[in-house]
Design a protein around this motif. Sequence first.
Motif, PDB file in Angstrom:
ATOM      1  N   HIS A 291      -0.652  -1.656  -2.239  1.00  0.00           N
ATOM      2  CA  HIS A 291      -0.452  -0.878  -3.470  1.00  0.00           C
ATOM      3  C   HIS A 291      -0.913   0.565  -3.280  1.00  0.00           C
ATOM      4  N   THR A 292      -1.935   0.764  -2.440  1.00  0.00           N
ATOM      5  CA  THR A 292      -2.348   2.137  -2.134  1.00  0.00           C
ATOM      6  C   THR A 292      -1.266   2.834  -1.309  1.00  0.00           C
ATOM      7  N   ALA A 293      -0.710   2.113  -0.353  1.00  0.00           N
ATOM      8  CA  ALA A 293       0.345   2.691   0.479  1.00  0.00           C
ATOM      9  C   ALA A 293       1.553   3.090  -0.364  1.00  0.00           C
ATOM     10  N   MET A 294       1.914   2.255  -1.341  1.00  0.00           N
ATOM     11  CA  MET A 294       3.031   2.600  -2.218  1.00  0.00           C
ATOM     12  C   MET A 294       2.703   3.845  -3.035  1.00  0.00           C
ATOM     13  N   GLY A 295       1.471   3.913  -3.535  1.00  0.00           N
ATOM     14  CA  GLY A 295       1.072   5.095  -4.294  1.00  0.00           C
ATOM     15  C   GLY A 295       1.138   6.357  -3.456  1.00  0.00           C
ATOM     16  N   LEU A 296       0.716   6.272  -2.196  1.00  0.00           N
ATOM     17  CA  LEU A 296       0.761   7.432  -1.303  1.00  0.00           C
ATOM     18  C   LEU A 296       2.197   7.881  -1.066  1.00  0.00           C
ATOM     19  N   ALA A 297       3.072   6.927  -0.810  1.00  0.00           N
ATOM     20  CA  ALA A 297       4.482   7.281  -0.566  1.00  0.00           C
ATOM     21  C   ALA A 297       5.117   7.862  -1.814  1.00  0.00           C
ATOM     22  N   GLU A 298       4.795   7.301  -2.959  1.00  0.00           N
ATOM     23  CA  GLU A 298       5.407   7.761  -4.208  1.00  0.00           C
ATOM     24  C   GLU A 298       4.859   9.104  -4.670  1.00  0.00           C
ATOM     25  N   THR A 299       3.705   9.504  -4.146  1.00  0.00           N
ATOM     26  CA  THR A 299       3.211  10.839  -4.467  1.00  0.00           C
ATOM     27  C   THR A 299       3.775  11.899  -3.534  1.00  0.00           C
ATOM     28  N   GLY A 300       4.524  11.461  -2.514  1.00  0.00           N
ATOM     29  CA  GLY A 300       5.184  12.439  -1.643  1.00  0.00           C
ATOM     30  C   GLY A 300       4.678  12.499  -0.225  1.00  0.00           C
ATOM     31  N   LEU A 301       3.774  11.602   0.187  1.00  0.00           N
ATOM     32  CA  LEU A 301       3.267  11.631   1.561  1.00  0.00           C
ATOM     33  C   LEU A 301       4.340  11.111   2.519  1.00  0.00           C
ATOM     34  N   ARG A 302       4.601  11.879   3.566  1.00  0.00           N
ATOM     35  CA  ARG A 302       5.592  11.491   4.572  1.00  0.00           C
ATOM     36  C   ARG A 302       4.863  11.238   5.890  1.00  0.00           C
TER      37      ARG A 302
END
Length: 834
Positions: A291-302
């Motif tokens: 869930h943290t990984a999804m949050g990171l991706a959804e905030t724009g981390l590439r």
Amino acid sequence: MANAVTITAQAGLAEVYREVASATGSTVVLVRGTAQSGKTALLEGVRGRLRADGVALSSDDGQSVTSVADGAAVVVDDAHALTPDRLSALTTLIEHGNAVVVLASEPRPHNRALRALVSTVSARGRIFDLRPLSSAEIITAGRELGIAVSAQLAQTIHDITGGTNNGVLAALDAARADIANADARTVTAAVGRWVASILKSHAPELLSTLALTAVGCGLDPADVAAVAEVDDDRARDLIDRVRACGLVTEPDLLLPIAAEPLRTVSGERKYLAVQQRLFDVQFDAGGLRLHTAMGLAETGLRDARLGAFLRAGAHRSELFSAARMYAAAALAGADRDSMAVRHSVAAVVSGDLTTATSLAEGVLTATDVSTSDLSTAVAVLAGISAYRGVLTRSAELYRWLGPERSGAVSGVAAAVMVAVGDSTAAAAFMAAGAAGPPTDAVAGAAQLGAAMVASISTPGVASAGALGRAATTLTGTDAASFVPGSAASVAVLACLHIGDLTRAQDIVTRAVAADRPGSLTWCHHQLLTAWTAMLAGDDQGAHAIVDTIDADGLGPRNALFANAIRVGLARRAGDHGGLSAAWGSAVRMLHDVSPDLFMLLPLGELWLGGIRLGESGTIAHVIDEAAQVLRNLGEPALWSNTFHWYGVQAAILAAEPTDMLPHAEALKAAAATGDSYAAALAGAGGAWLRVLQDRPDAVEVQQFANTLGRIGLSWDGARLASEAALRVSDTAQATALLQVARGLRQDTRKPVTAGEAAPRAVGAALTDREVEVADLLVLGLTYREMGARLFISAKTVEHHVARIRRRLSAGSRSEMLSLLRAMGYGKTDEVLAR
């Protein structure tokens, strides 16, 4: 030990001051809450009341607390911001002084000096914890500000602010400033500005820590220390400050409305740098959670590592939750094409048909796609078309795929082909065989296809049983998402088509229990539950189910089912207004769907509803198309029997006996093959025909009315008996037939529970007033005469009569009167005795 009290700032002043004013000698009160919870405003109110009561305020800032005169008051705001020495001095004053001490503080569990002060207050005074405002309290607060806040707007304000006092006030102030246009957009913009103003006052370290809450990673001191580049003590202090800032909910989650302002205030580059450091720390330590990984991706981390991590997690997860993971993996940089098929399947299961369609269509047009992926993508698109009520489009997709490439979904393809009336194509798909490992999905799809092909020629009971076994095998598999409706729904429909309501209810109950509430299959299974209840005579239960389903979330097929149920219920209740409304909604759906075997039941109800409303021409072409599907399959008894029974009923409603003949002949032909269900319907159709020709056979009618009751058509059987009762010349026979009608109607209702009086009328018991009206109605009094007798208006009498007719499910006034006479209403002696 002090009593801890939970209050809101809006209602807290009176309670806090009552505590201060009622005590004698030393009094200690601590108001504790997050930033923006209203502590400062509450303390200002306390100061004002103390001054008004002539109480000296020795210090407002906590700096001179060692020399407070007896009877004076010390009021200190933001005690959490005081130095350890000042906090120690306050603690000493509370322990040894004789003053009124009122404090306000944020919770800071890692501040040792503050913790000691709170412990002393807890032992000697009282603590008031400020909680967020509820939606109801927001309405009250608005009323106090002169604003009428609707329940919906109050809920919106609560959702975006978390109920934080100052955020609520910002929203209400905006609403008050433009009360004529106050809506969700107005208050959301105002709260956004309020959030931005708060964030601008925060130090960079705090903003960095706050950014961690935007991805739901929790606030671990080690992570905070590494990301903010501070020592452990400072990290714990930052965690306390973030949790108390008023923008974070209890599970350490940032209020959604604060996400964009936080990025803006922090600066995009720095914001993403914080997220990158968090990812590096947790990924390298092996502690990164999905869930943290999804949050990171959804905030724009590439980051390629992040994309791979999410893709692997999605492969391991159940499909419903995997859809979001696949989407996040794609955002993080994972190869979209490599996971497009699996992502499309997950999107279907989660109800995101737009994404599923886009992904699956991309697979169809891509080059170098495996046969397995191609067949899955076609199955996804075909399943979506089925959900939307266009099974002919599903058939087109499978024809394009062809039997040789159908692989594991060949059985589903065969089932679709049978449903649209193409038995030749169905046989070709079944001949191709199911490729792939013998999983439940592959085996269940093959069973489904075989059962559907067999349903063209085998007896209905056997076919329904085979479809039920297929549904059991497919439940919980990926392939279940591609079947029109679901495998369970196909089995339930087959049971309904042969009048086996018990088995239908058993299958659909198990299907609903296995469903995720709100999913596409859940909605369809709920509607089939309602349909089964309607046939069983539980109109109230059917209404309750249909009325609780969100109409906006239904696709065309389910929407048509829902409106057909409403049409059927209204027709049975004699509710012309309800029938007209439901019919109007259903007709709009007819242009969006194509007739198939799985749509015959709703089309049949709409057929009868249209005739009742004089709108038969509107649906005639759709009925003709459905009839053609059956003719293309050679009139399979399982599917055509019920359709032809609807045809018989249509001819009766239209008072066109000659229109009944082709349907009666079709039922006779099916009965000649040994189909018991067709034989029952054919016999009942013949009895109806003779009733319409004014030559009813009372014995025959009674026999077939009871037969209809045994095969799940009690309402039809009761109507046959009551209509025949109006046409026989012998009074004894008429009474006997009306007793049959009454018995059939009673059989379809729930039994009377303990403590209830047994109903004198058929169906639901009449009220006391309706009993009085029924007696006078049978005696022949006019509405005006009844009104004068009962001291009510003639219009009210008319309403009572309408309700009585609906309760009896009487098709006409004469039928209602016959039923009331047979049930003992209108006996002169009893009426006069009252």
